[in-house]
Design a protein around this motif. Structure first.
Motif, short mmCIF file in Angstrom:
data_model
loop_
_atom_site.label_atom_id
_atom_site.label_comp_id
_atom_site.label_asym_id
_atom_site.label_seq_id
_atom_site.Cartn_x
_atom_site.Cartn_y
_atom_site.Cartn_z
N THR A 167 -2.56 -12.59 -27.09
CA THR A 167 -1.91 -11.70 -28.05
C THR A 167 -2.89 -10.79 -28.78
O THR A 167 -2.48 -9.99 -29.62
N THR A 168 -4.17 -10.91 -28.50
CA THR A 168 -5.16 -10.02 -29.11
C THR A 168 -5.96 -9.33 -28.01
O THR A 168 -6.10 -9.87 -26.90
N ASP A 169 -6.49 -8.18 -28.33
CA ASP A 169 -7.20 -7.37 -27.34
C ASP A 169 -8.70 -7.68 -27.42
O ASP A 169 -9.47 -6.96 -28.04
N ILE A 170 -9.08 -8.78 -26.76
CA ILE A 170 -10.47 -9.22 -26.75
C ILE A 170 -10.97 -9.18 -25.32
O ILE A 170 -10.26 -9.58 -24.39
N ALA A 171 -12.20 -8.73 -25.12
CA ALA A 171 -12.78 -8.68 -23.78
C ALA A 171 -12.79 -10.08 -23.16
O ALA A 171 -13.34 -11.02 -23.74
N ILE A 172 -12.17 -10.20 -22.01
CA ILE A 172 -12.00 -11.52 -21.40
C ILE A 172 -13.34 -12.13 -21.02
O ILE A 172 -13.50 -13.36 -21.01
N GLY A 173 -14.33 -11.28 -20.72
CA GLY A 173 -15.65 -11.81 -20.37
C GLY A 173 -16.27 -12.56 -21.53
O GLY A 173 -16.90 -13.62 -21.35
N LYS A 174 -16.10 -12.06 -22.74
CA LYS A 174 -16.63 -12.74 -23.91
C LYS A 174 -15.92 -14.06 -24.15
O LYS A 174 -16.55 -15.06 -24.50
N VAL A 175 -14.62 -14.05 -23.96
CA VAL A 175 -13.85 -15.29 -24.13
C VAL A 175 -14.30 -16.34 -23.12
O VAL A 175 -14.52 -17.50 -23.46
N ALA A 176 -14.44 -15.92 -21.86
CA ALA A 176 -14.84 -16.86 -20.81
C ALA A 176 -16.22 -17.44 -21.08
O ALA A 176 -16.42 -18.66 -20.97
N THR A 177 -17.16 -16.59 -21.43
CA THR A 177 -18.53 -17.06 -21.69
C THR A 177 -18.56 -18.06 -22.84
O THR A 177 -19.19 -19.12 -22.75
N ALA A 178 -17.87 -17.73 -23.92
CA ALA A 178 -17.87 -18.61 -25.09
C ALA A 178 -17.15 -19.92 -24.80
O ALA A 178 -17.63 -21.01 -25.14
N MET A 179 -15.98 -19.85 -24.17
CA MET A 179 -15.19 -21.05 -23.91
C MET A 179 -15.90 -21.99 -22.94
O MET A 179 -16.02 -23.20 -23.20
N ILE A 180 -16.38 -21.46 -21.83
CA ILE A 180 -17.02 -22.33 -20.84
C ILE A 180 -18.32 -22.90 -21.37
O ILE A 180 -18.62 -24.08 -21.19
N GLY A 181 -19.10 -22.07 -22.09
CA GLY A 181 -20.37 -22.54 -22.62
C GLY A 181 -20.23 -23.73 -23.54
O GLY A 181 -20.89 -24.76 -23.38
N SER A 269 -16.37 -30.25 -38.34
CA SER A 269 -16.57 -28.91 -37.78
C SER A 269 -15.41 -28.53 -36.87
O SER A 269 -14.78 -29.41 -36.26
N PRO A 270 -15.09 -27.26 -36.74
CA PRO A 270 -14.01 -26.84 -35.85
C PRO A 270 -14.34 -27.20 -34.40
O PRO A 270 -15.50 -27.22 -34.00
N ASP A 271 -13.28 -27.51 -33.64
CA ASP A 271 -13.53 -27.87 -32.24
C ASP A 271 -13.81 -26.61 -31.43
O ASP A 271 -13.82 -25.48 -31.96
N GLY A 272 -14.05 -26.80 -30.14
CA GLY A 272 -14.49 -25.69 -29.30
C GLY A 272 -13.56 -24.50 -29.32
O GLY A 272 -14.00 -23.35 -29.51
N LEU A 273 -12.28 -24.71 -29.14
CA LEU A 273 -11.33 -23.60 -29.13
C LEU A 273 -11.23 -22.95 -30.50
O LEU A 273 -11.18 -21.72 -30.60
N GLU A 274 -11.18 -23.74 -31.55
CA GLU A 274 -11.11 -23.19 -32.91
C GLU A 274 -12.31 -22.30 -33.21
O GLU A 274 -12.19 -21.22 -33.78
N LYS A 275 -13.48 -22.77 -32.81
CA LYS A 275 -14.71 -22.02 -33.06
C LYS A 275 -14.71 -20.70 -32.30
O LYS A 275 -15.02 -19.64 -32.85
N VAL A 276 -14.38 -20.77 -31.03
CA VAL A 276 -14.34 -19.55 -30.21
C VAL A 276 -13.28 -18.60 -30.72
O VAL A 276 -13.49 -17.38 -30.80
N ALA A 277 -12.12 -19.13 -31.08
CA ALA A 277 -11.03 -18.29 -31.58
C ALA A 277 -11.43 -17.55 -32.84
O ALA A 277 -11.13 -16.36 -33.00
#
Length: 348
Positions: A167-181, A269-277
């Protein structure tokens, strides 16, 4: 990894719900073959244990925490179909009672946290046990590796879902890098918890571990210069070795202690998804949870001012409700298998 309402748009959430419902229907049928007198009592306990351990967020890096997803653990202990149901029961309880994970996003969460983790981990697990030596230690090693890989796999799955319905316009490459890392790091914790738990169960009751069945090597005898399989030894009654009740009670007490006491010391601390979000702006359109006014929302008991007591009571209640709900589901599935297997009177 619990996706709240508002991260994924309505059409993709609906499609994910259909996928989740279909997978649960398939799993209900598959679980009939997996659940027997050994696994049926254990399955409800596995769900309760996953609920308890998911309350134990552990620090990973840079103000981020992680927690068990549980798909690999459930699949190895009670089978992949039953494993999907175990994690789904946990997610349902968390979403309805504890306002953890959106209700409109329930299909997304089941698809990501129950289906993807279970399918990926069990596929890796079965592949490893086929090539590793046929020993109990190999099961533990395979459990570690499969659990480790299941978490970044879930991160990839979320990234793909977000790429289609975010629902937000975020570059998917940044999301993928942050989430997988970050989830590779969380996967290490997942792997350690899974391997330790599977190893502990194998040490006392290897017959209860679904993924370890059929790995025992037959004793060889030399007859006339040739090695042949020794005659199978008479089966020792399960009750004579170690009772189901002892294992079940030990597991339940452990779950209650983890949720009711140890959870107080979990990372805040926020979990992985919360932090990336938060870092990437994915949470810009997060919606209020439909059950945020629940007496147990946020894993605390409403009107109990002491944080330790409030969180502990919520954890104990959650374990109790989950084990009852899970056991009810799995005994019903087990009973259906028994009915289906009953001989049919074909006389006219």
């Amino acid at each position: 990894m619990h996706v709240p309402d508002g991260f994924i748009n309505a059409p993709v959430s609906a499609v994910s719900g259909v996928v989740a419902a279909g997978a649960i229907a398939v799993s209900l049928r598959g679980a009939r073959r997996e659940l027997d007198e050994r696994t049926a009592p254990l399955a409800g306990l596995v769900a309760a244990f996953i609920f308890a351990v998911q309350m134990l967020n552990f620090p990973v890096a840079a103000g981020t925490s992680g927690h068990l997803l549980g798909g690999a653990l459930a699949a190895i202990l009670v089978g992949p179909f039953t494993g999907v149901l175990c994690v789904s029961v946990v997610l349902l309880m968390q979403g309805i009672l504890f306002a953890d994970g959106g209700l409109t996003a329930l299909g997304v969460n089941i698809t990501d946290m129950a289906i993807v983790t279970t399918v990926v981990s069990y596929a890796v697990f079965r592949g490893l046990v086929k090539v590793l030596p046929r020993k109990r230690r190999s099961v533990t090693v395979a459990a570690f590796v499969s659990a480790l890989l299941s978490v970044p796999a879930a991160a990839v799955a979320f990234t793909l879902i977000y790429a289609i319905g975010g629902t937000t316009d975020i570059a998917i490459g940044k999301v993928a890098t942050a989430m997988i890392g970050v989830h590779v790091l969380i996967g290490i914790g997942e792997a350690a918890i899974t391997a330790l738990t599977v190893g502990a169960v194998i040490a006392v009751r290897p017959d209860l571990v679904y993924g370890a069945r059929g790995l025992q090597q037959r004793l060889k005898l030399r007859v006339g210069g040739d090695l042949v399989d020794a005659p199978a030894a008479p089966a020792t009654p399960v009750a004579a070795r170690t009772s189901h009740r002892k294992v079940w009670i030990t597991g339940l007490v452990t779950s209650l202690v983890l949720a009711g006491f140890v959870s107080f010391y979990a990372s805040a601390s926020p979990d992985g998804l919360e932090k990336v979000a938060k870092d990437q702006g994915i949470d810009a359109k997060t919606k209020k949870h439909h059950t945020e006014d629940s007496p147990l929302a946020g894993y605390g008991v409403k009107d109990v001012s002491d944080a330790r007591i409030s969180g502990g009571l919520a954890g104990v209640i959650g374990v109790g409700i989950t084990v009852v709900a899970g056991t009810g589901v799995f005994w019903a599935v087990r009973r259906r298998r028994t009915v289906d297997a009953s001989p049919v009177n074909t006389s006219v």
